[in-house]
Design an enzyme around this catalytic site. Sequence first.
Site, PDB file in Angstrom:
ATOM      1  N   ALA A  27       4.556  -3.252   5.250  1.00 22.57           N
ATOM      2  CA  ALA A  27       4.104  -4.644   5.179  1.00 22.57           C
ATOM      3  C   ALA A  27       4.036  -5.125   3.739  1.00 22.57           C
ATOM      4  O   ALA A  27       4.441  -6.261   3.433  1.00 22.57           O
ATOM      5  CB  ALA A  27       2.735  -4.786   5.848  1.00 22.57           C
ATOM      6  N   HIS A  28       3.537  -4.273   2.842  1.00 19.45           N
ATOM      7  CA  HIS A  28       3.391  -4.725   1.452  1.00 19.45           C
ATOM      8  C   HIS A  28       4.742  -4.909   0.769  1.00 19.45           C
ATOM      9  O   HIS A  28       4.859  -5.701  -0.162  1.00 19.45           O
ATOM     10  CB  HIS A  28       2.462  -3.805   0.641  1.00 19.45           C
ATOM     11  CG  HIS A  28       2.669  -2.346   0.826  1.00 19.45           C
ATOM     12  ND1 HIS A  28       2.307  -1.674   1.968  1.00 19.45           N
ATOM     13  CD2 HIS A  28       3.158  -1.392  -0.013  1.00 19.45           C
ATOM     14  CE1 HIS A  28       2.578  -0.381   1.822  1.00 19.45           C
ATOM     15  NE2 HIS A  28       3.108  -0.199   0.643  1.00 19.45           N
TER      16      HIS A  28
ATOM     17  N   HIS B  55     -17.708  10.033 -12.362  1.00 23.63           N
ATOM     18  CA  HIS B  55     -18.104  11.278 -11.711  1.00 23.63           C
ATOM     19  C   HIS B  55     -19.393  11.035 -10.918  1.00 23.63           C
ATOM     20  O   HIS B  55     -20.306  10.374 -11.415  1.00 23.63           O
ATOM     21  CB  HIS B  55     -18.360  12.362 -12.769  1.00 23.63           C
ATOM     22  CG  HIS B  55     -18.944  13.627 -12.207  1.00 23.63           C
ATOM     23  ND1 HIS B  55     -18.172  14.575 -11.573  1.00 23.63           N
ATOM     24  CD2 HIS B  55     -20.221  14.095 -12.183  1.00 23.63           C
ATOM     25  CE1 HIS B  55     -18.951  15.571 -11.186  1.00 23.63           C
ATOM     26  NE2 HIS B  55     -20.205  15.301 -11.535  1.00 23.63           N
TER      27      HIS B  55
ATOM     28  N   GLY C 298       6.185 -15.626  18.288  1.00 22.46           N
ATOM     29  CA  GLY C 298       4.957 -15.005  18.767  1.00 22.46           C
ATOM     30  C   GLY C 298       3.758 -15.508  17.989  1.00 22.46           C
ATOM     31  O   GLY C 298       3.467 -16.695  17.965  1.00 22.46           O
TER      32      GLY C 298
ATOM     33  N   GLU D  48       9.782  17.040  15.959  1.00 22.16           N
ATOM     34  CA  GLU D  48      10.515  16.443  14.842  1.00 22.16           C
ATOM     35  C   GLU D  48      11.794  17.234  14.604  1.00 22.16           C
ATOM     36  O   GLU D  48      11.755  18.438  14.392  1.00 22.16           O
ATOM     37  CB  GLU D  48       9.640  16.435  13.584  1.00 22.16           C
ATOM     38  CG  GLU D  48      10.354  16.063  12.293  1.00 22.16           C
ATOM     39  CD  GLU D  48      11.064  14.721  12.347  1.00 22.16           C
ATOM     40  OE1 GLU D  48      12.297  14.696  12.116  1.00 22.16           O
ATOM     41  OE2 GLU D  48      10.404  13.703  12.640  1.00 22.16           O
TER      42      GLU D  48
ATOM     43  N   THR E 200       4.345  -7.879  13.297  1.00 19.77           N
ATOM     44  CA  THR E 200       4.065  -6.497  13.704  1.00 19.77           C
ATOM     45  C   THR E 200       2.854  -5.927  12.998  1.00 19.77           C
ATOM     46  O   THR E 200       1.980  -5.322  13.620  1.00 19.77           O
ATOM     47  CB  THR E 200       5.301  -5.612  13.424  1.00 19.77           C
ATOM     48  OG1 THR E 200       6.377  -6.035  14.257  1.00 19.77           O
ATOM     49  CG2 THR E 200       5.000  -4.148  13.725  1.00 19.77           C
TER      50      THR E 200
ATOM     51  N   SER F  49      11.232  -6.154  13.130  1.00 23.10           N
ATOM     52  CA  SER F  49      11.756  -4.963  13.796  1.00 23.10           C
ATOM     53  C   SER F  49      11.002  -4.694  15.091  1.00 23.10           C
ATOM     54  O   SER F  49       9.935  -5.259  15.345  1.00 23.10           O
ATOM     55  CB  SER F  49      11.628  -3.743  12.877  1.00 23.10           C
ATOM     56  OG  SER F  49      10.257  -3.464  12.606  1.00 23.10           O
TER      57      SER F  49
ATOM     58  N   LYS G 232      -4.700   1.487  12.343  1.00 25.79           N
ATOM     59  CA  LYS G 232      -5.749   1.967  11.433  1.00 25.79           C
ATOM     60  C   LYS G 232      -7.124   1.824  12.073  1.00 25.79           C
ATOM     61  O   LYS G 232      -8.025   2.632  11.816  1.00 25.79           O
ATOM     62  CB  LYS G 232      -5.698   1.237  10.098  1.00 25.79           C
ATOM     63  CG  LYS G 232      -4.647   1.786   9.133  1.00 25.79           C
ATOM     64  CD  LYS G 232      -3.330   1.988   9.805  1.00 25.79           C
ATOM     65  CE  LYS G 232      -2.165   2.329   8.964  1.00 25.79           C
ATOM     66  NZ  LYS G 232      -0.915   2.395   9.750  1.00 25.79           N
TER      67      LYS G 232
END
Length: 462
Positions: free
Chosen positions: A314-315, A439, A40, A202, A45, A144, A55
């Site tokens: 991915a990482h 801060h 591809g 779930e 992916t 995958s 994202k």
Amino acid sequence: MANDASTVFDLVILGGGSGGYAAALRASQLGLDVALIEKGKVGGTCLHNGCIPTKALLHAGEIADQAREAEQFGVKATFEGIDMAAVHKYKDDVISGLYKGLQGLIASRKVTYIEGEGKLSSPTSVDVNGQRVQGRHVLLATGSVPKSLPGLEIDGNRIISSDHALVMDRVPKSAIILGGGVIGVEFASAWKSFGSEVTVVEGLKHLVPVEDENSSKLLERAFRKRGIKFNLGTFFEKAEYTQDGVRVTLADGKTFDAEVLLVAIGRGPVSQGLGYEEQGVAMDRGYVLVDEYMQTNVPTISAVGDLVPTLQLAHVGFAEGILVAERLAGLKTVPIDYDGVPKVTYCHPEVASVGITEAKAKEIYGADKVVALKYSLAGNGKSKILKTAGEIKLVQVKDGAVVGVHMVGDRMGEQVGEAQLIYNWEALPAEVAQLIHAHPTQNEAMGEAHLALAGKPLHSHD
């Protein structure tokens, strides 16, 4: 080069996703002659059907929520709806820019890139486009695809996978999401921001079940507040078309109706029909089995990424690919500590963690040897400004190092870098407490949590 039967590469890589292209870039950098085979688009992916596009959708949803909620910040704004064609253009422009950059990187490192569907033909070769590409070593990195359940057919119409969800030309009026893991809750979050009525189903007892239970409960509370429905602890039984949508039935007989069903129960390895078993590669449930150095039972073959039974991130693929390249180049390599890998779920609010859960720590060290501390973002000035709620939870071995950092709240994914250092460098709370955090920042909450764990809380009660 691949046409020349006399050419033998140092490394032939089957699959150009995160693990495969990272290995190609690093191996080439180290002076190895590399062939990268991809059917591809390079990037796999993550770039084209996963991390990056999801994202982008989540950020578009965040902008929609900000428009709706602008008045609470004294800003007059109106929300007029979602233009999905424009959202996709924004998403695709992001992908396109990264894709072009990656293609340039591959070319600049002088990696031989071969587009085509490859198949392992021997322990040292891959067949592609009618050619045999020979290598001293072969790296399998075929990734995958979305999984389904027996009897549940993903048709791309009313019963869809994440691949279909990423290119939908409309916002579904209502959606059932089967699976409350990372993929499921991210789409639930994005679609709710776009205006969908969402129900997550779930089978386990919590959303994001691999996270610390406290993080799951905080996310569930936040989802309730946002109007995202969920049903926990009962498994899926069947799905069927209705006149204008789909109906899901659970094992206890409970039913849910919606316009679409998104099947988000995870991803399975791409390994069928690629010659792996024929060449003697040890496998389990479709995954290629490897040792801690990503080596298979065949000495000339390694495997990385979603194809192996490690964290599907991915990482992680990047790290595994780099490890293989450096091992083949003769460098000293260190096995990956998968507990030390940062995990982020980019829903609203975000869930981020590194290290082990409190339950796992008690299992390893004993309940009496584990200390846990929760620091509420309510005490953090920048979080107040952003109007986000949540917590940072620290898990410590008593009188020892911090072994888990678990965070829930907007932008917590940006805090996981320091958390990763704390865990991987086996930092003591007192060592982190003496560092000065800027801060007002959300990062300051990390410092405050460690101050409290070190026994000298500042902006929190003893």
